[in-house]
Design a protein around this motif. Sequence first.
Motif, PDB file in Angstrom:
ATOM      1  N   ASN A   1      87.334  27.095   5.402  1.00  0.00           N
ATOM      2  CA  ASN A   1      86.195  27.966   5.631  1.00  0.00           C
ATOM      3  C   ASN A   1      86.679  29.283   6.211  1.00  0.00           C
ATOM      4  N   SER A   2      86.003  30.349   5.804  1.00  0.00           N
ATOM      5  CA  SER A   2      86.275  31.667   6.356  1.00  0.00           C
ATOM      6  C   SER A   2      85.691  31.757   7.762  1.00  0.00           C
ATOM      7  N   VAL A   3      86.406  32.440   8.659  1.00  0.00           N
ATOM      8  CA  VAL A   3      85.985  32.548  10.056  1.00  0.00           C
ATOM      9  C   VAL A   3      86.242  33.969  10.547  1.00  0.00           C
ATOM     10  N   ILE A   4      85.261  34.571  11.185  1.00  0.00           N
ATOM     11  CA  ILE A   4      85.453  35.807  11.946  1.00  0.00           C
ATOM     12  C   ILE A   4      85.165  35.469  13.394  1.00  0.00           C
ATOM     13  N   VAL A   5      86.145  35.686  14.270  1.00  0.00           N
ATOM     14  CA  VAL A   5      86.024  35.247  15.653  1.00  0.00           C
ATOM     15  C   VAL A   5      86.527  36.337  16.593  1.00  0.00           C
TER      16      VAL A   5
ATOM     17  N   VAL B   1      95.510  34.566   8.297  1.00  0.00           N
ATOM     18  CA  VAL B   1      94.848  35.789   8.765  1.00  0.00           C
ATOM     19  C   VAL B   1      94.729  36.760   7.591  1.00  0.00           C
ATOM     20  N   VAL B   2      93.522  37.344   7.404  1.00  0.00           N
ATOM     21  CA  VAL B   2      93.306  38.289   6.305  1.00  0.00           C
ATOM     22  C   VAL B   2      92.942  39.692   6.786  1.00  0.00           C
ATOM     23  N   GLY B   3      92.671  39.868   8.087  1.00  0.00           N
ATOM     24  CA  GLY B   3      92.349  41.197   8.594  1.00  0.00           C
ATOM     25  C   GLY B   3      91.895  41.129  10.036  1.00  0.00           C
ATOM     26  N   TYR B   4      91.631  42.306  10.609  1.00  0.00           N
ATOM     27  CA  TYR B   4      91.192  42.367  12.004  1.00  0.00           C
ATOM     28  C   TYR B   4      90.270  43.556  12.218  1.00  0.00           C
ATOM     29  N   TYR B   5      89.540  43.533  13.339  1.00  0.00           N
ATOM     30  CA  TYR B   5      88.605  44.585  13.728  1.00  0.00           C
ATOM     31  C   TYR B   5      89.079  45.218  15.036  1.00  0.00           C
ATOM     32  N   GLY B   6      88.830  46.524  15.163  1.00  0.00           N
ATOM     33  CA  GLY B   6      89.189  47.214  16.397  1.00  0.00           C
ATOM     34  C   GLY B   6      88.817  48.679  16.329  1.00  0.00           C
TER      35      GLY B   6
ATOM     36  N   SER C   1      80.057  25.153  15.395  1.00  0.00           N
ATOM     37  CA  SER C   1      81.182  24.656  14.608  1.00  0.00           C
ATOM     38  C   SER C   1      81.481  25.639  13.487  1.00  0.00           C
ATOM     39  N   ASN C   2      82.716  25.588  12.981  1.00  0.00           N
ATOM     40  CA  ASN C   2      83.122  26.461  11.885  1.00  0.00           C
ATOM     41  C   ASN C   2      83.330  25.720  10.578  1.00  0.00           C
ATOM     42  N   LEU C   3      83.752  24.482  10.646  1.00  0.00           N
ATOM     43  CA  LEU C   3      83.819  23.669   9.436  1.00  0.00           C
ATOM     44  C   LEU C   3      83.720  22.203   9.804  1.00  0.00           C
ATOM     45  N   ASN C   4      83.236  21.434   8.834  1.00  0.00           N
ATOM     46  CA  ASN C   4      83.047  19.993   9.007  1.00  0.00           C
ATOM     47  C   ASN C   4      83.912  19.248   8.005  1.00  0.00           C
ATOM     48  N   PHE C   5      84.373  18.066   8.366  1.00  0.00           N
ATOM     49  CA  PHE C   5      85.272  17.335   7.477  1.00  0.00           C
ATOM     50  C   PHE C   5      85.020  15.835   7.577  1.00  0.00           C
ATOM     51  N   THR C   6      85.468  15.153   6.527  1.00  0.00           N
ATOM     52  CA  THR C   6      85.412  13.692   6.463  1.00  0.00           C
ATOM     53  C   THR C   6      86.838  13.156   6.384  1.00  0.00           C
ATOM     54  N   PRO C   7      87.059  11.863   6.614  1.00  0.00           N
ATOM     55  CA  PRO C   7      88.433  11.335   6.604  1.00  0.00           C
ATOM     56  C   PRO C   7      89.166  11.640   5.297  1.00  0.00           C
ATOM     57  N   GLY C   8      90.385  12.170   5.423  1.00  0.00           N
ATOM     58  CA  GLY C   8      91.225  12.445   4.277  1.00  0.00           C
ATOM     59  C   GLY C   8      90.895  13.710   3.521  1.00  0.00           C
ATOM     60  N   GLN C   9      89.848  14.421   3.915  1.00  0.00           N
ATOM     61  CA  GLN C   9      89.409  15.604   3.176  1.00  0.00           C
ATOM     62  C   GLN C   9      90.260  16.823   3.513  1.00  0.00           C
ATOM     63  N   THR C  10      90.495  17.691   2.520  1.00  0.00           N
ATOM     64  CA  THR C  10      91.068  19.012   2.747  1.00  0.00           C
ATOM     65  C   THR C  10      89.969  20.023   2.473  1.00  0.00           C
ATOM     66  N   VAL C  11      89.586  20.797   3.482  1.00  0.00           N
ATOM     67  CA  VAL C  11      88.463  21.716   3.361  1.00  0.00           C
ATOM     68  C   VAL C  11      88.778  22.986   4.142  1.00  0.00           C
TER      69      VAL C  11
ATOM     70  N   THR D   1      89.719  43.473  18.493  1.00  0.00           N
ATOM     71  CA  THR D   1      88.640  42.773  19.193  1.00  0.00           C
ATOM     72  C   THR D   1      88.186  41.507  18.470  1.00  0.00           C
ATOM     73  N   ALA D   2      88.490  41.404  17.179  1.00  0.00           N
ATOM     74  CA  ALA D   2      88.120  40.213  16.407  1.00  0.00           C
ATOM     75  C   ALA D   2      89.078  40.081  15.237  1.00  0.00           C
ATOM     76  N   VAL D   3      89.161  38.892  14.680  1.00  0.00           N
ATOM     77  CA  VAL D   3      90.099  38.629  13.593  1.00  0.00           C
ATOM     78  C   VAL D   3      89.383  37.860  12.488  1.00  0.00           C
ATOM     79  N   ALA D   4      89.746  38.183  11.234  1.00  0.00           N
ATOM     80  CA  ALA D   4      89.189  37.491  10.068  1.00  0.00           C
ATOM     81  C   ALA D   4      90.207  36.464   9.582  1.00  0.00           C
ATOM     82  N   LEU D   5      89.775  35.222   9.463  1.00  0.00           N
ATOM     83  CA  LEU D   5      90.672  34.106   9.169  1.00  0.00           C
ATOM     84  C   LEU D   5      90.161  33.296   7.990  1.00  0.00           C
ATOM     85  N   ASN D   6      91.074  32.516   7.409  1.00  0.00           N
ATOM     86  CA  ASN D   6      90.690  31.370   6.591  1.00  0.00           C
ATOM     87  C   ASN D   6      91.311  30.148   7.250  1.00  0.00           C
ATOM     88  N   VAL D   7      90.462  29.219   7.685  1.00  0.00           N
ATOM     89  CA  VAL D   7      90.911  28.050   8.432  1.00  0.00           C
ATOM     90  C   VAL D   7      90.749  26.811   7.552  1.00  0.00           C
ATOM     91  N   THR D   8      91.808  25.997   7.488  1.00  0.00           N
ATOM     92  CA  THR D   8      91.805  24.805   6.640  1.00  0.00           C
ATOM     93  C   THR D   8      92.139  23.574   7.473  1.00  0.00           C
TER      94      THR D   8
END
Length: 570
Positions: free
Chosen positions: A391-395, A419-424, A379-389, A349-356
């Motif tokens: 954030n963890s996300v559960i969706v 992907v680091v895990g999931y819910y169900g 929003s889940n993460l914010n960025f500026t030009p050229g940045q590598t950033v 029903t949901a997934v745990a992520l790290n999004v870059t």
Amino acid sequence: MRSRRLVVSAAALAVGAGFLPGTAQAAGPATPGVSAPPPESAPDEAAASESGTFRSPGKRTVRTVLPGAGAKGASAKGASAQASADASNLELAMWADIRTARSVSFGVNLYNGAPVPHQVTIDWGDGTTHQATTTGGEVLRDVRHTYPRPGDYTITVTATDSVNHVQAVNQLQFSTAGSFFVPHAPTRLLDTRTGTGAAKAKVGAYTPVRLKIAGSAKVPAGVAAVVLNVTVTNTTAAGHVSVYPSGRERPESSNLNYDAGQTVPNQVIVPVGKDGYIELYNGGWKAVDLIADVTGYFDRAAADGYTSLNPVRFVDTREGLGTARGQVAGQGTFGVQITGRSGIPAGATAVALNVTVTDPKQAGHLTVFPSGQTAPSTSNLNFTPGQTVANSVIVPVGTDGKINVRNGAWAGTDVIVDVVGYYGAGSKAAFTSTTPGIWKGAPWRLMDSRRLPAGSWPCLAGGYYPMNMDSMNRGDLPIEAYVLNLTVAGTTGAGHLSVAPDPYSMDAYRNGRPTPPPRPTTSALNWTAGKDVSNLVQAKPGPHEIVDLWNQSTREVHYVVDWFGEYDAY
């Protein structure tokens, strides 16, 4: 009762290019003994959430005289029944200690019972019972039970003195420490720029803002913890943000760090206070704006447990992995198939992520949301030009087993999804933020390599830190995953951090230098020179409860680790 700590030895040993923590000591089990009068001031269920122990005093005991206590004839029977009642003033003083997310260590003091065998039945409140025999006036302790699912249960103890024909009954209300997950469509609960959830004003320097969770956006009363994406923006000086339950002392731990002019997000899993609120503290010299978006919560009445995975890369637009090769266009959206890959079942029903995000051409933000729904304003993460950033996300996962990722900038960017895990409903691990004993609950600081007893011990370039997560009570069952907030500090160059389970035991490190585990190909957070960067990590431990923190850079760094909870499968 279970407690957990991490001890780092004064003479830390090098591991590869890193260092090695010491061991946690095991405490021996308590032994049975003769009972003593239970303290009248012992806390009952109302104080259990802080102490980790639920109690029901002996004065609540209900005694009855059993049939067969009297002889023939009404007067003789009445006299014999009175004699039986006088022969036993049995009281059942009961306590239940939280062990894991779904298990309990239970005890009962048969105080004032006659020195004869008593048949004791413990009804756990879930359709199962435990039988025992003990002598009146003694203690039955450390009877362990694991509930099939989190919840609130009534434990009923019946003690029968067949010699004096007297039966005593008492009840105790027990709530599991753990709770299951409920996905929630991404919804904004707090935005101090617009007056959503709080006053329309910046949060002052060294000042908290209270945010109502229970009852907001259909989050129910009694919710145990909440999943938020917290963002700080409109910053004019450096600082940090700490998120913690209302009603508790502000912890030493922090959730995110920021500099002047930065917009910084981080995912937070935080317990909710008894009053239904949490607090967000601005630990900076200047006022800032704060934003919080809810994506889920934990509740004992919920149905979805957690299953951790070895981190696996699902999407990399630089290579065409999981989607089309090439940067995601400005205002563009792509879908990601989640179920049916890497063992994730159709019922997730949901997934745990790290999004870059990497190499963005303009400033913007990224939004991750369930397939089949309109992109939310969150929003889940914010960025500026050229940045590598990152954030963890559960969706939540859409009904077709997919999620969507939207680039909110006006120009292209590359996106990576691990992907680091999931819910169900088929997953058994329950989330808990309670560690009774030494600590009353999350969050607390687990480790800071800048302040070890022997001084500063950075993790050197390319090295890894095997972090011992073992409990003091080694008899406990393994943990499915640890919820940690990781901060990299003291950076002098760019790099990224990887988190992975370690296959070895601490004894293997003490007694030799095992071959380093395979270097992970996923990432948990990225940094640049001079920046302290944080990210939430749901870390799967190895078979011996060790988690590796890999410094994937050419410069040494320091690690700060804050514990926010764990997923127990038992």
